[in-house]
Design a protein around this motif. Structure first.
Motif, short mmCIF file in Angstrom:
data_model
loop_
_atom_site.label_atom_id
_atom_site.label_comp_id
_atom_site.label_asym_id
_atom_site.label_seq_id
_atom_site.Cartn_x
_atom_site.Cartn_y
_atom_site.Cartn_z
N ALA A 100 -18.60 -53.97 -1.77
CA ALA A 100 -18.84 -53.73 -0.23
C ALA A 100 -20.18 -53.35 -0.11
CB ALA A 100 -17.85 -53.14 0.16
N ASN A 101 -21.29 -52.91 -0.73
CA ASN A 101 -22.64 -52.37 -0.43
C ASN A 101 -23.30 -53.48 0.42
OD1 ASN A 101 -22.23 -50.06 -1.58
ND2 ASN A 101 -23.65 -50.53 -3.24
N PRO A 102 -23.17 -54.79 0.08
CA PRO A 102 -23.91 -55.54 1.05
C PRO A 102 -23.42 -55.87 2.40
CG PRO A 102 -23.63 -56.74 -1.24
CD PRO A 102 -22.88 -55.39 -1.19
N GLN A 103 -22.04 -55.51 2.48
CA GLN A 103 -21.62 -55.26 3.93
C GLN A 103 -22.31 -54.25 4.70
OE1 GLN A 103 -19.37 -57.31 5.63
NE2 GLN A 103 -19.86 -55.95 7.38
N LEU A 104 -22.88 -53.21 4.14
CA LEU A 104 -23.59 -52.38 4.84
C LEU A 104 -24.95 -52.95 5.23
CD1 LEU A 104 -22.77 -49.48 2.28
CD2 LEU A 104 -22.24 -49.30 4.72
N ALA A 105 -25.56 -53.78 4.61
CA ALA A 105 -26.77 -54.42 4.94
C ALA A 105 -26.55 -55.35 6.29
CB ALA A 105 -27.27 -55.45 3.67
N ILE A 106 -25.15 -55.86 6.32
CA ILE A 106 -24.93 -56.78 7.44
C ILE A 106 -24.72 -55.72 8.68
CG2 ILE A 106 -23.09 -58.11 8.34
CD1 ILE A 106 -22.48 -59.15 5.54
N PHE A 107 -24.01 -54.41 8.52
CA PHE A 107 -23.88 -53.62 9.60
C PHE A 107 -25.42 -53.11 10.13
CE2 PHE A 107 -19.70 -52.43 7.99
CZ PHE A 107 -18.74 -53.25 8.99
N ALA A 108 -26.27 -52.86 9.05
CA ALA A 108 -27.68 -52.47 9.53
C ALA A 108 -28.34 -53.37 10.42
CB ALA A 108 -28.46 -52.15 8.14
N VAL A 137 -32.10 -53.86 11.35
CA VAL A 137 -33.10 -53.78 10.17
C VAL A 137 -32.42 -55.03 9.49
CG1 VAL A 137 -33.31 -52.18 8.45
CG2 VAL A 137 -33.19 -51.09 10.64
N ASP A 138 -33.42 -55.84 9.00
CA ASP A 138 -32.85 -57.01 8.25
C ASP A 138 -33.26 -56.83 6.83
OD1 ASP A 138 -35.43 -57.34 8.65
OD2 ASP A 138 -35.04 -59.32 9.85
N ASP A 139 -34.03 -55.69 6.45
CA ASP A 139 -34.66 -55.61 4.97
C ASP A 139 -33.92 -54.43 4.23
OD1 ASP A 139 -35.62 -53.65 6.32
OD2 ASP A 139 -37.75 -53.81 5.67
N TRP A 140 -32.56 -54.30 4.81
CA TRP A 140 -32.00 -53.28 3.62
C TRP A 140 -31.30 -54.18 2.70
CZ3 TRP A 140 -32.43 -48.88 2.34
CH2 TRP A 140 -31.34 -47.94 1.92
N ASP A 141 -32.15 -54.34 1.56
CA ASP A 141 -31.99 -55.25 0.59
C ASP A 141 -31.97 -54.75 -0.83
OD1 ASP A 141 -34.68 -54.75 0.04
OD2 ASP A 141 -35.33 -56.89 0.94
N TRP A 142 -31.82 -55.54 -1.85
CA TRP A 142 -31.73 -54.85 -3.07
C TRP A 142 -32.75 -53.86 -3.49
CZ3 TRP A 142 -33.63 -54.05 -8.11
CH2 TRP A 142 -32.72 -53.86 -9.09
N MET A 143 -34.13 -54.18 -3.23
CA MET A 143 -35.17 -53.41 -3.52
C MET A 143 -35.42 -52.12 -2.72
SD MET A 143 -37.40 -53.07 -5.91
CE MET A 143 -38.76 -51.79 -6.25
N VAL A 170 -37.17 -65.52 -2.58
CA VAL A 170 -35.86 -65.88 -2.63
C VAL A 170 -34.93 -64.78 -2.54
CG1 VAL A 170 -34.20 -67.12 -4.21
CG2 VAL A 170 -36.68 -67.86 -4.30
N TYR A 171 -34.06 -64.99 -1.49
CA TYR A 171 -33.02 -63.85 -1.47
C TYR A 171 -32.06 -63.68 -2.66
CZ TYR A 171 -29.30 -61.08 0.90
OH TYR A 171 -28.26 -60.14 1.29
N ALA A 172 -31.36 -62.52 -2.65
CA ALA A 172 -31.03 -61.87 -3.85
C ALA A 172 -29.70 -62.95 -4.26
CB ALA A 172 -30.36 -60.71 -3.67
N ALA A 173 -28.97 -63.25 -3.32
CA ALA A 173 -27.87 -64.38 -3.47
C ALA A 173 -28.21 -65.62 -4.21
CB ALA A 173 -27.14 -64.76 -2.00
#
Length: 480
Positions: free
Chosen positions: A205-213, A219-225, A300-303
């Motif tokens: 569910a961690n990536p869902q937090l990026a969607i909420f952000a 904020v659209d860069d709450w990504d892996w790095m 290239v996005y993480a997915a």
């Protein structure tokens, strides 16, 4: 009463809160500032979250029922466009990152790569019981970014190893050396949660937090790095101190463990030399982690990287397509997460998020932004006591807390990492917080009362580390 009658009664009891909440909200009508259509989305979404708690159905089919309810209510519109709207969340890149993570996890488990890494660490560090604790923590640290599903990592790879180590030391759930077995399972459960917090792909569910952000705060860069950039100092400190903290909180009755180390040696011998598939998996996973870290440079996005990894697995015949597609957890996550993402998009577009933000702004007037963020973070952390699943906790509360913090003037890059990392660390509080914790608790080396007591101590430890180091560190890197 017959079994069928009891089953029907239990089913009605589980559905009743869902129907009462959803039906009650719809019957009450939309408040000022929201349209009837927006209120349908809000009502069905909240009823779905209630369903996550009462569990009338598994998450996947429950979300499917919610989507169909909105479709037949006309909330998505009419015709083919309505169905396309209902399915819009299933095209989200983050959803497919989660699906790919589950598929990759299955390959790591089936090839024996994860088990071999864990056994090698135990062979190296397992002379003492404390050393075993560090071997378990080290295994989670290494496997965290490369088995990107906490239950798969903790339940399928680590938990059986931890239990076999306890048995090798002569521990039994209700007899001799129970505290030694308890120490090992506590290390396994709590180290898993730190790994889940440290890595973007550490929990499903961690990536869902990026969607909420993205949706709540823009904020659209709450990504892996960036996730790792904000977590690595506290994560490493947590791993370095956790086995020792647990040793103090739940001291084992056996401090030396040559038997466990010998079991690891024997199991590695039984596994034989490194297979070609295990070597290939290891090299592929290292390449993927590097590619995730270098995303800002190649774009290239993480997915996309995760799906490319699956393609390489199939091209090199490391795993079989039938085994990959047989992973039910992956497809279940596609349904529930894709459905929730779709509903969340409509909550934003229909104005529900903005309406809620305006409503909450009046409730937090007067609080300093940083003070509000810390207070909300603590409330969010300890609210986990009321939830039986970390995913349900995230879906029910994380997005709302982002909105409330924003209304209070909290810096976005203070509340986002705090809530994101706390979403995993708070699983320490109970023995029912998530799948792998339930598995470890089910070995029955630690009583429920003891688990709660140790969990509270670990919670204080996490808060000291992640706030004491995190707040100044996030300030240093310019996040607030």
């Amino acid at each position: 009463m017959s079994d069928s009658s009891r089953h029907l009664g239990d089913s009605l009891a589980r559905w009743s809160p869902v129907l009462v909440v959803g039906g009650g909200m719809i019957a009450a009508g939309p408040p000022d500032g929201l349209t009837a259509n927006a209120w349908w989305f809000a009502s069905v979404f909240i009823a779905t979250i209630v369903g996550f708690l009462t569990r009338p159905l598994a998450m996947g089919p429950l979300v499917l029922v919610a989507l169909l309810t909105l479709l037949f209510a006309g909330a998505f519109g009419t015709g083919a466009k309505a169905v396309e709207g209902m399915l819009s969340g299933f095209a989200d890149a983050t959803v497919w990152l989660v699906v790919a993570a589950f598929l990759l996890s299955g390959t790591v488990v089936r090839t024996g790569f994860g088990r071999r890494i864990a056994l090698m660490l135990i062979r190296s560090l397992g002379q003492t019981t404390l050393g075993l604790g560090y071997a378990i923590a080290g295994s989670e640290l290494i496997l965290g970014p490369i088995i990107p599903a906490a239950t798969a990592r903790g339940g399928a790879v680590m938990a059986p190893i931890v239990n076999s180590l306890a048995l090798a030391l002569g521990a039994t759930p209700h007899g001799e050396r129970r505290r030694t077995g308890g120490y090992l399972v506590l290390c396994g459960a709590h180290a898993n949660l730190i790994a889940s917090a440290m890595f973007f792909t550490g929990m499903a569910a961690n990536p869902q937090l990026a969607i909420f952000a993205r949706d709540a705060l823009g904020v659209d860069d709450w990504d892996w790095m960036n996730w790792l950039r904000g977590s690595w100092p506290m994560g490493l400190v947590g791993f370095a101190l956790l086995p020792w903290i647990l040793f103090k909180l739940h001291r084992p009755d056996l401090t030396h463990s040559p038997e466990a180390r010998q079991e690891a040696v024997d199991e590695l011998k039984a596994m034989g030399p490194w297979s070609g598939k295990q070597i290939a998996v290891g090299l592929l996973l290292v390449a993927m982690v590097i590619a995730w870290a270098l995303e800002p440079y190649h774009g290239v996005y993480a997915a996309g990287i995760a799906l490319a990894g699956i393609a390489v697995i199939l091209i090199l015949n490391i795993d079989r397509w039938t085994d990959l597609t047989g992973d039910r957890a992956a497809w279940d996550s596609l349904i529930w997460l894709g459905g929730l993402v779709g509903m969340a998009k409509y909550l934003k577009s229909e104005g529900v998020i903005d309406w809620f933000a305006a409503l909450m702004k009046d409730q937090v007037v007067g609080l300093h932004g940083v003070t509000a963020a810390v207070a909300l973070g603590l409330i969010y952390f300890f609210s986990m006591y009321a939830f039986s699943m970390m995913t349900g906790h995230i879906m029910a509360m994380a997005g709302a807390f982002f909105v409330v913090a924003h209304a209070a003037g909290s810096p976005a890059m203070l509340i986002i990492p705090m809530i994101s990392y706390f979403s995993n660390l708070c699983g320490c509080l109970t023995n029912y917080s998530t799948g792998q914790v339930v598995i470890y608790s089910g070995f029955d080396y630690v009583t429920t009362r003891r688990w709660f007591a140790v969990g509270f101590g670990v919670a204080i430890f996490h808060l000291v580390v992640w706030l004491g180091i995190g707040l100044p560190y996030w300030k240093l890197i310019g996040w607030w």
